[in-house]
Design a protein around this motif. Structure first.
Motif, short mmCIF file in Angstrom:
data_model
loop_
_atom_site.label_atom_id
_atom_site.label_comp_id
_atom_site.label_asym_id
_atom_site.label_seq_id
_atom_site.Cartn_x
_atom_site.Cartn_y
_atom_site.Cartn_z
N LEU A 40 -107.63 -19.62 -20.50
CA LEU A 40 -108.83 -19.12 -20.41
C LEU A 40 -109.27 -18.67 -18.90
N ALA A 41 -108.55 -19.76 -17.97
CA ALA A 41 -108.67 -19.37 -16.58
C ALA A 41 -108.02 -18.04 -16.16
N ALA A 42 -106.84 -17.83 -16.92
CA ALA A 42 -106.12 -16.51 -16.70
C ALA A 42 -106.86 -15.33 -16.98
N VAL A 43 -107.57 -15.49 -18.36
CA VAL A 43 -108.38 -14.37 -18.94
C VAL A 43 -109.76 -14.12 -17.96
N ASP A 90 -108.80 -31.73 -22.31
CA ASP A 90 -108.69 -30.49 -23.16
C ASP A 90 -110.07 -29.98 -23.33
N TYR A 91 -110.66 -29.71 -22.05
CA TYR A 91 -111.76 -28.82 -21.78
C TYR A 91 -111.40 -27.49 -21.78
N PRO A 92 -111.91 -26.43 -22.19
CA PRO A 92 -111.92 -25.32 -22.33
C PRO A 92 -112.22 -24.42 -20.81
N MET A 93 -111.69 -24.99 -19.64
CA MET A 93 -111.70 -24.35 -18.34
C MET A 93 -113.03 -23.94 -18.11
#
Lengths: 374, 150, 415
Positions: free
Chosen positions: C222-225, C250-253
């Motif tokens: 996610l962080a990369a996207v 495991d949080y979605p950034m």
């Protein structure tokens, strides 16, 4: 007797005497104190020439002050005007005064001219006073036109392009004239140089000579008396002394004008409504022209009249014909004292009164239409 | 009676004289202030003389400095081969201020990763238009930037 | 000369079109199809415009006038069914050599990518007849380049192309995924930028999900996207304590705070130690992390900067309204805004010191604006007072002069 009363304190008296010894001022003061100014219901109009003179003096003073910081040239004109109104203390005030008094001067000159015209004051022996006045008016208009470009902002750039473009339609010499005016094919930095020279050197020089002549004529001949006075008895005519009575009234009017000027300049430094000169953005020849390109208000009637003309009238281009008519009209107007034979005999000419009314109405209506029509 | 008249007359002369002096004061004060040179003594031209030198730009970590051009913000930076380049510093996407990235050899807008080449072309990311270019001229130690060719 | 070349090319193009249009396929098919049929629509298709004809996809022979004879041709491929479409297109589009001769810029890995997408997996493994294949997004017989504004794959049209299925609750029944993405997206800062401001730099669905390989970005990626555009924020986040903590839990950034499709314009109220701040969703004062104290400090610094900026703007507006030249100060206020943007970016470090330091820089600048703008307003009143004083002087002088005139008149009359 009179003069002595006006020279009171010891020091002033001594200085006066010293000068009088050498230049015989007494004779001059004597001469002026014998001059009289007629008093009647239209006397107020006698002050408008003086008002115009006062405003011209303001123009000279503020103009010289502006010269200290103004720098002509395509890459410095706008910047220096901006500098004057933002960085120089009271620069905004000097510019505002210069612009306001320019506009008020033109207005005063128009009032002065029409009052002289409608009272037939141009009649013999004052023909040359009228002609010199007309030349002064023409110069004043050139002053306005050349000064308008100097801040080199978007509005002045396009107005000047349109204005100089009109010179280009004159037959034969038009193209040459246009190039000489603009200093090239287009309005550029070279144009600023020309207009600057015109505005601060050439025009003031000629203007001063003509103005001196105009004033000397008036001093020699005195104020014109109304035509109706010809048949009045001496006891019915009322006069005041030019010196000191009229001069002091003149000064009072000047003071009031000065105050009005100060209020306008402080409260509306950028002008207001139709008389508006915000610095705005710098001239950019490649930018689209502003939605409304309007000349200054005193050119509006001519501008609008030319717009009304069709593209072609018979064989001649409409604008060319219009310019021709204006030129001929201006010349006739300047020569009215020689054409109006009746007034020199002391009678009012119905024809020339009507002609004056027509010209005045034409100017007012065209100016009005110029501002309301899209 | 006579003395009363003289006083009144004297008072009027006093007010007249005072009024003249005060009015002249009101006229000459702004004029005097006007001719006193302001802190910055002359107008800035459209050819802008920068207040810093090439050495100052080289000393910056990002090899770039910003300058004010009229109402606009510009960035002047060291291109490769030690050439100085200057561009508008306002990103054409959402008006953030761009920065030099000597490590990438590009001008970069941090807000949305917009990238411009050193001649201002928008080469990557959201910027819709190029940045406009300034002309840079060096005379000795002094740097001039302008929009015109001169 | 140039004119002649253009004329020649014009004739050539006209000839090509005429050739295709007068091929027997169109002649016959147009007899029984209406204007929405393939034989009419195809003229809008990029393949047709580039000179490909019906037989290039469907096989057969355009010179024959008997359909049975056409079907009998060896190369007859007919109409593919839903499951056959990807390979039908890939016959050319995955052929690097063939594509090179037509459009060297176009990638040839679409089928490979498609196989990795949720769509592709379902289609190939579960023989799902409803899942999107090539023509679901690209249309059939009206296919166009993504750069063409009328194309279904033009950025401004993508959300609706995807939404055709994904926003259709009835159609998506049985897949157990939400159908409010399009509505959410429309309200998001990205949707507003793309659909309202027509900012082509703003992301559409495919910018985050990919296109041929469409799938939800994984938690780790996610962080990369997001970092593709929000580079600074991603970088700051990557070096922040949150990165590790989010990974462990495991949080979605980014999504943890910004949500996904309905990414609203971030607001300073996101940070703080009380609701509606998002920090309190995870943190409490006794969680041993110092989190809320940091959040409070950041929140205070930001709101102080915003408040000072607003005050400065108010004073400056007032000065401008009074007709003073405010350009220099507007310039400085603009710098304050840049500082604010930067300070808000720095929130991602969750380091109070760096945010506070940046905010103080902005506050100092904004204070300068305030002081200078006040000076301008002072100048305005100074002008008015000066005028009043001058008017007073002139008026007194005028009155005195008037009285003097009266007296002189009287004296002269007496003589």
């Amino acid at each position: 007797m009179n003069n002595k009363d006006n020279v009171q304190s010891g020091l002033v008296k001594n200085v006066y005497r010293w000068i009088d010894d050498r230049f015989q001022i007494n004779a001059l003061v004597d001469y002026m104190s014998h001059k009289e100014v007629p008093v009647h219901r239209h006397s107020a109009f006698y002050y408008f020439g003086g008002i115009a003179l006062f405003l011209f003096i303001v123009q000279v003073i503020t103009g010289i002050l502006l010269l200290m910081y103004y720098r002509p040239g395509a890459d410095s004109a706008y910047e220096s005007v901006r500098f004057i109104i933002t960085n120089v203390s009271f620069g905004w005030l000097i510019r505002a005064l210069h612009s306001w008094s320019a506009n008020l001067m033109i207005f005063a000159v128009f009032v002065h001219m029409f009052s002289v015209y409608f009272t037939s004051a141009y009649r013999k022996p004052r023909e040359l006073t009228w002609v010199s006045g007309m030349l002064l008016l023409a110069l004043a208009l050139f002053f306005g036109f050349s000064g308008y470009l100097l801040p080199w902002n978007q509005l002045s750039f396009f107005a000047t392009r349109v204005g100089t473009g009109m010179a280009g339609i004159a037959p034969v010499i038009g193209e040459k004239l246009l190039i000489i005016l603009r200093g090239g094919e287009e309005v550029t930095g070279a144009t600023i140089g020309r207009f600057f020279g015109l505005h601060v050197a050439i025009l003031p020089g000629i203007f001063t000579v003509l103005l001196s002549a105009h004033l000397i004529f008036i001093q020699r001949q005195g104020m014109s008396e109304p035509l109706e006075w010809k048949n009045k008895g001496a006891h019915e005519k009322r006069y005041i002394k030019f010196f000191p009575s009229f001069l002091m009234r003149d000064l009072l009017v000047w003071l009031i004008v000065l105050n009005v000027l100060a209020v306008l300049a402080v409260v509306f430094p950028d002008g207001i409504g139709l008389v508006h000169w915000p610095l705005g953005i710098k001239a950019d020849p490649f930018a689209p022209p502003p939605a409304v390109i309007r000349p200054e208000w005193y050119f509006m009637f001519a501008f609008q009249a030319l717009k009304f003309l069709p593209a072609h009238i018979l064989f001649i281009e409409g604008e060319l014909l219009g310019m021709g008519v204006f030129t001929v009209g201006g010349i006739i107007w300047a020569l009215v004292p020689f054409l109006d034979k009746k007034s020199s005999k002391g009678q009012k000419s119905k024809f020339f009164q009507a002609f004056g009314c027509f010209v005045l109405a034409f100017i007012i209506v065209m100016t009005f239409l110029g501002y309301i029509l899209k | 009676m006579a003395s009363d008249k003289t006083t009144r007359r004297g008072f009027l002369e006093f007010v007249l004289g005072g009024g003249v002096i005060a009015t002249l004061g009101a006229i000459f004060y702004p004029m005097f202030k006007y001719i006193t040179p302001p802190p910055v003594a002359e107008a800035k031209l459209s050819q802008l003389k920068l207040s810093f030198t090439r050495a100052d730009i080289e000393a910056e970590k990002q090899k770039a400095k910003y300058f004010k051009y009229g109402r606009h913000l510009g960035i002047i930076f060291l291109e490769d081969k030690n050439v100085l380049g200057a561009l508008s510093a306002i990103c054409t996407h959402l008006q953030c201020t761009v920065q030099n990235r000597p490590d990438w050899g590009i001008i970069w807008c941090a807000c949305h990763n917009g990238k411009y080449s050193y001649d201002g072309k928008n080469i990557s990311g959201p910027p819709p238009r190029p940045l406009f270019q300034f002309k840079v001229k060096e005379v000795g130690d002094t740097i001039f930037v302008s929009l015109e060719d001169s | 000369m140039l004119y002649r070349i253009i004329l020649f090319l014009g004739f050539f193009a006209a000839f090509q079109t005429t050739y295709a249009a007068t091929s027997n396929c169109l002649t016959c098919h147009r007899e029984f199809e209406d204007k929405s049929g393939p034989s009419y629509k195809i003229t809008q298709d990029i393949h047709f415009q580039k000179g490909l004809g019906c037989v290039d996809c469907h096989g057969g022979d355009a010179t024959l006038d008997d359909m049975d004879a056409v079907r009998a041709q060896k190369n007859w491929r007919g109409v593919p069914n839903h499951l056959q479409v990807p390979e039908f297109c890939a016959r050319c589009h995955s052929n690097a050599k063939y594509m090179h001769n037509h459009n060297p810029m176009l990638p040839t890995d679409q089928l490979e990518k498609y196989k990795t997408s949720v769509h592709g997996k379902r289609l190939f493994r579960k023989k799902d007849m409803k899942v999107a294949n090539c023509i679901s997004c690209h249309t059939v017989h009206e296919i166009n380049n993504a750069k063409a504004p009328h194309s279904s794959t033009y950025p401004l049209n993508v959300p609706f192309t995807c939404g055709k299925c994904h926003a259709n609750a009835k159609y998506m029944k049985g897949y157990n995924i939400p159908t409010d993405q399009l509505e959410d997206f429309k309200q998001s800062v990205h949707g507003q930028a793309l659909l309202v401001k027509k900012d082509l730099g703003a992301p559409a669905c495919n910018s985050c999900h990919g296109n041929h390989g469409a799938a939800p970005p994984g938690v780790q990626s996610l962080a990369a996207v997001c970092g593709n555009c929000h580079a600074i924020e991603a970088d700051l986040f990557d070096n922040s304590p949150h990165k590790v903590a989010f990974e462990e839990n495991d949080y979605p950034m980014c999504e943890t705070c910004h949500s996904n499709h309905k990414i609203v314009k971030p607001n300073d109220s996101f940070v703080g130690d009380k609701k509606p701040a998002l920090c309190v969703e995870c943190h409490s004062y006794d969680d041993g992390t110092n989190g809320l104290a940091t959040a409070k400090a950041i929140s205070r610094a930001l709101s102080e900067l915003v408040a000072t900026q607003a005050q400065a703007k108010k004073v400056l507006d007032n000065a401008a309204l009074k007709g003073m030249m405010t350009t220099d100060e507007e310039f400085r206020l603009n710098e304050v805004n840049q500082v604010l943007i930067h300070a808000r970016s720095l929130v991602h470090t969750i380091n109070a010191d760096s945010v506070v330091a940046e905010a103080e820089k902005g506050i100092k600048k904004a204070d300068t604006v305030k002081i200078n703008a006040s000076a301008l307003i002072g100048e305005y009143y100074f002008r008015r007072k000066g005028l009043a004083l001058a008017t007073l002087f002139i008026t007194i002088l005028a009155i005195a002069l008037y009285i003097k005139i009266k007296r002189v008149d009287k004296k002269l009359a007496g003589k």
